[in-house]
Enzyme design. Structure first.
Site, PDB file in Angstrom:
ATOM      1  N   LYS A   1      39.054   9.277  56.741  1.00 56.58           N
ATOM      2  CA  LYS A   1      40.904   9.134  57.616  1.00 56.58           C
ATOM      3  C   LYS A   1      40.047   8.945  58.578  1.00 56.58           C
ATOM      4  CE  LYS A   1      42.265  12.775  54.438  1.00 56.58           C
ATOM      5  NZ  LYS A   1      41.403  13.996  54.168  1.00 56.58           N
TER       6      LYS A   1
ATOM      7  N   LYS B   1      42.480  20.925  58.607  1.00 56.54           N
ATOM      8  CA  LYS B   1      40.842  21.646  58.450  1.00 56.54           C
ATOM      9  C   LYS B   1      40.558  21.262  59.970  1.00 56.54           C
ATOM     10  CE  LYS B   1      41.538  18.186  55.462  1.00 56.54           C
ATOM     11  NZ  LYS B   1      42.693  18.429  54.101  1.00 56.54           N
TER      12      LYS B   1
ATOM     13  N   HIS C   1      48.063  21.560  55.028  1.00 54.58           N
ATOM     14  CA  HIS C   1      46.942  20.488  55.700  1.00 54.58           C
ATOM     15  C   HIS C   1      45.770  20.227  56.030  1.00 54.58           C
ATOM     16  CE1 HIS C   1      45.462  16.341  53.849  1.00 54.58           C
ATOM     17  NE2 HIS C   1      45.325  17.461  52.746  1.00 54.58           N
TER      18      HIS C   1
ATOM     19  N   ASP D   1      35.748  31.596  68.836  1.00 55.25           N
ATOM     20  CA  ASP D   1      35.833  32.385  70.589  1.00 55.25           C
ATOM     21  C   ASP D   1      36.385  31.095  71.373  1.00 55.25           C
ATOM     22  OD1 ASP D   1      34.003  34.087  69.509  1.00 55.25           O
ATOM     23  OD2 ASP D   1      31.931  33.008  70.503  1.00 55.25           O
TER      24      ASP D   1
ATOM     25  N   ASP E   1      39.758  -1.954  67.290  1.00 52.51           N
ATOM     26  CA  ASP E   1      39.124  -2.814  68.522  1.00 52.51           C
ATOM     27  C   ASP E   1      37.616  -2.343  69.205  1.00 52.51           C
ATOM     28  OD1 ASP E   1      41.333  -5.022  68.577  1.00 52.51           O
ATOM     29  OD2 ASP E   1      42.545  -3.807  70.334  1.00 52.51           O
TER      30      ASP E   1
ATOM     31  N   HIS F   1      36.653  11.224  51.689  1.00 49.23           N
ATOM     32  CA  HIS F   1      37.427  12.112  51.916  1.00 49.23           C
ATOM     33  C   HIS F   1      38.196  11.424  53.424  1.00 49.23           C
ATOM     34  CE1 HIS F   1      39.897  16.411  52.026  1.00 49.23           C
ATOM     35  NE2 HIS F   1      40.694  15.190  51.695  1.00 49.23           N
TER      36      HIS F   1
END
Length: 401
Positions: free
Chosen positions: A148, A321, A319, A326, A153, A146
């Site tokens: 990404k 995450k 979507h 705090d 370079d 999952h």
């Protein structure tokens, strides 16, 4: 009656076999899994909450690559956005750069075999991760890479929630506006994204560990923001989230498309509420998969009753995450607050320890809350009998959500 009995026994056997396959497959996976561990690093970090801005910078940096591009995406669609992405990779390979593309088997099912062959004809190395395999077939078809990650370079790294496709630009009418969070790193942290990509690359292609020299690990300058990359491979994510929640003294914000916590995480949130910590959860109002929203309602009921605030984003699809603790720590990455990310998926998150960055992230989240509606116990109780029936069904399937 005998036929009914045989059917019941047959169904029971199938469910038993699937549960055993899932349990033994995960046990074997955790035993053999080699999880990378990274120290705290110093980098310059940029936050994206809009896919158009992300693609603009990502594609610009890819076009200006001079050495290599390493890109891992869970999902690459078959549309104009993916065509632009793949065209850049082909152009850079034609210029003589090393280009590697790593895709999840199920997540990137849209990528046709003809497309793969065309990429390879341009000199792009392509590998597919998590192909179905025996002996634990059911477990294998539920595993997902999952992550990404894009590394350019060895000096620029991208990681976060956005995949490649028009929906992530808000151009799919089914979803509308797409809110997500992604990071661009320049500095020490890029080497860790590189290491994670290389590990997954060698695993996907069943390559022996190679010597990856200075071309892939150039000298990097320290940036102003302290952070730590945390990869998880179907385990250890609960511990990461637990430690964050336990550190909270004033507030916890959780942004996730799917809220299906493990029992320890659910109990820890209730403990935080009991000690006076303000808990805010932000989820989408619409679901992109069957039953995932229904599976969240049992947890919503208990945390709202204990004092938490739950908001549902209605402007489009949510979507993101993100977890904010705090005013000093935030976690942004690829992992959802659900059991699939906790127990099945390969994920990578970035813990950021910088008050100014956390403040700016919270400002973005407040924009999302402004476009959300507050969920109430009254609404939950007044749902239809069909909705409550889906909730009961979702409890059975929750370990795969």
């Amino acid at each position: 009656m005998e036929i009914v009995l045989y059917i019941i026994i047959g169904v029971g056997f199938i469910f038993g076999w699937l549960a055993l396959d899932l349990h033994l497959g995960r046990k074997k996976h955790l035993k053999e899994s080699k999880r990378l561990k990274f120290p705290k690093r110093q980098s310059e970090i940029f936050l994206y909450a809009d896919g158009n801005l992300l693609y603009k910078d990502l594609f610009h940096d890819m076009r200006h690559a001079t050495s290599h591009i390493h890109s891992l995406f869970y999902m690459v669609r078959d549309d104009h956005a993916s065509k632009e992405f793949l065209t850049i990779l082909k152009d850079k390979a034609d210029q003589g750069l090393e280009v590697r593309l790593l895709l999840d088997y199920f997540g990137s099912f849209d990528v046709k075999k003809e497309t793969m062959k065309e990429l390879e004809q341009h000199g792009i190395e392509v590998e597919v991760y998590h192909k179905p395999a025996f002996p634990f077939f059911f477990f294998s078809i539920n595993q997902r890479n999952h992550r990404k990650i894009t590394v350019i370079d060895g000096k620029i790294g991208y990681v976060g929630g956005f995949n490649i496709g028009k929906e992530y630009l808000g151009q799919d009418p089914e979803f509308g506006v797409w809110r997500d969070y992604h990071l661009k790193l320049e500095g020490e942290g890029v080497q860790d994204l590189q290491s994670q990509f290389i590990q997954n690359w060698e695993q996907a292609g069943d390559f022996p560990p190679g010597e990856w020299g200075e071309m892939y690990y150039p000298e990097l300058v320290k940036g102003p923001i302290t952070h730590k990359l945390v990869p998880t491979n179907g385990g250890h994510l609960t511990d990461t989230f637990l430690k964050l929640i336990q550190k909270a003294e004033k507030s916890i914000i959780i942004c996730t498309p799917y809220f299906i916590p493990s029992e320890p995480l659910h109990e820890e949130l209730l403990s935080a509420l009991a000690r006076g910590v303000k808990v805010t959860v932000l989820v989408p109002a619409k679901a992109d998969h069957p039953l995932v929203m229904d599976a969240a309602f049992p947890y919503f009921k208990t945390i709202i009753a204990a004092g938490a605030e739950v908001y549902r984003f209605y402007l489009g699809f949510y979507h993101a995450k993100v977890m904010v603790i705090d005013d000093h720590t935030c976690d942004i990455g690829t992992a959802n607050f659900d059991k699939r990310s906790l127990f099945l998926n390969n994920e990578i998150n970035c813990l950021i320890f910088d008050k100014e960055f956390v403040h700016n992230t919270v400002l973005e989240i407040h924009k999302d809350i402004h476009n959300s509606e507050k969920l109430t116990l009254e609404f939950i109780e007044k749902r239809s009998l069909m909705a409550k029936g889906r909730e009961q069904l979702s409890k059975i399937l929750a370990p795969l959500m």
